[in-house]
Design an enzyme around this catalytic site. Structure first.
Site, PDB file in Angstrom:
ATOM      1  N   LEU A   6       5.198 -28.325  -5.670  1.00 27.74           N
ATOM      2  CA  LEU A   6       5.953 -28.220  -4.428  1.00 27.74           C
ATOM      3  C   LEU A   6       6.044 -26.759  -4.025  1.00 27.74           C
ATOM      4  O   LEU A   6       6.460 -25.913  -4.823  1.00 27.74           O
ATOM      5  CB  LEU A   6       7.354 -28.821  -4.574  1.00 27.74           C
ATOM      6  CG  LEU A   6       8.150 -28.931  -3.255  1.00 27.74           C
ATOM      7  CD1 LEU A   6       8.997 -30.200  -3.229  1.00 27.74           C
ATOM      8  CD2 LEU A   6       9.033 -27.704  -3.014  1.00 27.74           C
ATOM      9  N   ILE A   7       5.661 -26.470  -2.786  1.00 26.30           N
ATOM     10  CA  ILE A   7       5.659 -25.106  -2.258  1.00 26.30           C
ATOM     11  C   ILE A   7       6.572 -25.055  -1.041  1.00 26.30           C
ATOM     12  O   ILE A   7       6.444 -25.878  -0.130  1.00 26.30           O
ATOM     13  CB  ILE A   7       4.249 -24.658  -1.840  1.00 26.30           C
ATOM     14  CG1 ILE A   7       3.232 -24.896  -2.965  1.00 26.30           C
ATOM     15  CG2 ILE A   7       4.248 -23.191  -1.411  1.00 26.30           C
ATOM     16  CD1 ILE A   7       1.792 -24.706  -2.525  1.00 26.30           C
ATOM     17  N   GLY A   9       8.070 -23.105   2.429  1.00 27.90           N
ATOM     18  CA  GLY A   9       7.594 -22.178   3.454  1.00 27.90           C
ATOM     19  C   GLY A   9       6.104 -22.245   3.680  1.00 27.90           C
ATOM     20  O   GLY A   9       5.401 -21.222   3.684  1.00 27.90           O
ATOM     21  N   SER A  11       4.468 -23.442   6.438  1.00 32.40           N
ATOM     22  CA  SER A  11       4.013 -23.577   7.830  1.00 32.40           C
ATOM     23  C   SER A  11       3.085 -22.444   8.249  1.00 32.40           C
ATOM     24  O   SER A  11       2.368 -22.567   9.250  1.00 32.40           O
ATOM     25  CB  SER A  11       5.217 -23.634   8.772  1.00 32.40           C
ATOM     26  OG  SER A  11       5.957 -22.425   8.719  1.00 32.40           O
ATOM     27  N   SER A  12       3.082 -21.337   7.490  1.00 25.82           N
ATOM     28  CA  SER A  12       2.239 -20.195   7.850  1.00 25.82           C
ATOM     29  C   SER A  12       2.102 -19.273   6.644  1.00 25.82           C
ATOM     30  O   SER A  12       2.666 -19.520   5.579  1.00 25.82           O
ATOM     31  CB  SER A  12       2.848 -19.426   9.030  1.00 25.82           C
ATOM     32  OG  SER A  12       4.124 -18.908   8.673  1.00 25.82           O
ATOM     33  N   GLY A  13       1.367 -18.193   6.826  1.00 27.06           N
ATOM     34  CA  GLY A  13       1.295 -17.133   5.837  1.00 27.06           C
ATOM     35  C   GLY A  13       0.842 -17.556   4.459  1.00 27.06           C
ATOM     36  O   GLY A  13      -0.044 -18.403   4.296  1.00 27.06           O
ATOM     37  N   SER A 138       8.507  -9.544  -4.165  1.00 29.60           N
ATOM     38  CA  SER A 138       7.834  -8.485  -3.414  1.00 29.60           C
ATOM     39  C   SER A 138       7.720  -7.270  -4.309  1.00 29.60           C
ATOM     40  O   SER A 138       8.507  -7.113  -5.262  1.00 29.60           O
ATOM     41  CB  SER A 138       8.653  -8.135  -2.164  1.00 29.60           C
ATOM     42  OG  SER A 138       8.175  -6.947  -1.548  1.00 29.60           O
ATOM     43  N   TYR A 151      16.447  -6.860   2.767  1.00 28.56           N
ATOM     44  CA  TYR A 151      15.273  -7.530   2.200  1.00 28.56           C
ATOM     45  C   TYR A 151      15.071  -7.091   0.753  1.00 28.56           C
ATOM     46  O   TYR A 151      14.891  -7.920  -0.147  1.00 28.56           O
ATOM     47  CB  TYR A 151      14.041  -7.200   3.035  1.00 28.56           C
ATOM     48  CG  TYR A 151      12.758  -7.811   2.521  1.00 28.56           C
ATOM     49  CD1 TYR A 151      12.459  -9.144   2.754  1.00 28.56           C
ATOM     50  CD2 TYR A 151      11.832  -7.047   1.809  1.00 28.56           C
ATOM     51  CE1 TYR A 151      11.281  -9.712   2.288  1.00 28.56           C
ATOM     52  CE2 TYR A 151      10.654  -7.599   1.335  1.00 28.56           C
ATOM     53  CZ  TYR A 151      10.383  -8.934   1.578  1.00 28.56           C
ATOM     54  OH  TYR A 151       9.220  -9.483   1.104  1.00 28.56           O
TER      55      TYR A 151
END
Length: 287
Positions: A6-7, A9, A11-13, A138, A151
């Site tokens: 299961l991932i 986010g 929808s993009s990137g 990150s 962030y």
């Protein structure tokens, strides 16, 4: 061996590429995203036509939505072998010029969205005494930079939580690791609504400070272009982690050609210091 993954986010990137790449490798991918009937209907339809990908509605800012998606997946597939916490937002600007409400919005997605998914998936993983949690943080979760304070903070928090649960879950056959991307053209930084929102404070800093902010952002985008940073590199790194033998996965995986992966060198230095600190505290049995 094929895994159920299961991932968040997707929808993009990075998330979109992870879903495609892992499905092509023969894994069963649960692509979680919000607004699958409206804003993200096109990508949801595209995923729906691809073998090995199933789309599930999930808003990571809602515990009800997260729990429903996780429970539906577990009920259908028996278990989730791998959870990839990828959903995230960024915010750019002066710390003082960012309202607490804006900071809360960033933490709600990046930190609490990750926490909600971990809490939802752990009962099943503990029951099966196996599982892998990959938290996408990150390079800024290891080394901070100006103009990205909230962030940075959200990613440091995820790093800390991941280190904690490694100790708590190791007796249940569950691994928790982090992956730290450098700067990539994913679109996550192209949403000014997540940045500093107190314009009068930004203006009070004066033109010199505003110029430095613009220069900082310009350098980052120039580096992305100069090094031809390809988000597929992150999807490939996740795939490699998924397919590694249990017990051999590194705690930290950094991917940043701009710095010649200096973050990985730094991350590698943490492990011996952390282990020695734990021993000196008398907690060696948790290593």
């Amino acid at each position: 061996m094929s895994k159920t993954i299961l991932i968040t986010g997707t929808s993009s990137g990075f998330g979109k590429l992870m879903a495609f790449t892992l499905a092509q490798k023969g894994h069963t991918v649960i692509a979680a995203m919000r607004s699958i009937a409206t804003k993200n209907a096109d990508i949801a339809t595209e995923f729906g036509s691809i073998p090995n990908i199933e789309v599930v509605e999930m808003d990571v800012t809602s515990a009800e939505s997260v729990n429903a998606a996780i429970n539906t997946t577990v009920n259908k597939y028996g278990q989730i072998d791998v959870l990839v916490n990828n959903a995230g937002v960024t915010g750019f600007g002066l710390f003082e010029a960012t309202s607490i409400e804006q900071m809360k919005n960033i933490f709600e997605v990046n930190l609490w969205g990750t926490v909600r998914n971990i809490l939802a998936v752990l009962p099943s993983m503990r029951k099966h005494r196996s599982g892998l949690i990959i938290n996408i943080t990150s390079g800024l979760g290891l080394i901070t930079a100006p103009y990205l304070g909230p962030y940075n903070g959200s990613k440091w928090a995820i790093e800390g939580i991941t280190e904690t649960i490694r100790y708590e879950l190791q007796d249940y056959g569950i691994e928790a690791v982090t992956l730290q991307p450098g700067a990539y053209p994913t679109g996550i930084s192209d949403k000014p609504e997540n940045g500093s929102d107190l314009l009068e404070i930004t203006e009070a800093y004066g033109n010199e400070a505003i110029g430095k902010i613009k220069k900082f952002g310009g350098i980052m985008y120039d580096k992305i272009s100069e090094y031809k940073m390809d988000p597929q590199e992150i999807a490939d790194a996740v795939t490699q982690l998924v397919e590694m033998k249990s017990g051999t996965r590194p705690f930290y995986t950094t991917v940043n050609r701009v710095t010649d992966n200096l973050e990985q060198e730094y991350a590698n230095t943490k492990k011996p210091y952390r282990e020695e600190w734990i021993r000196r505290m008398g907690w060696g049995e948790w290593l």
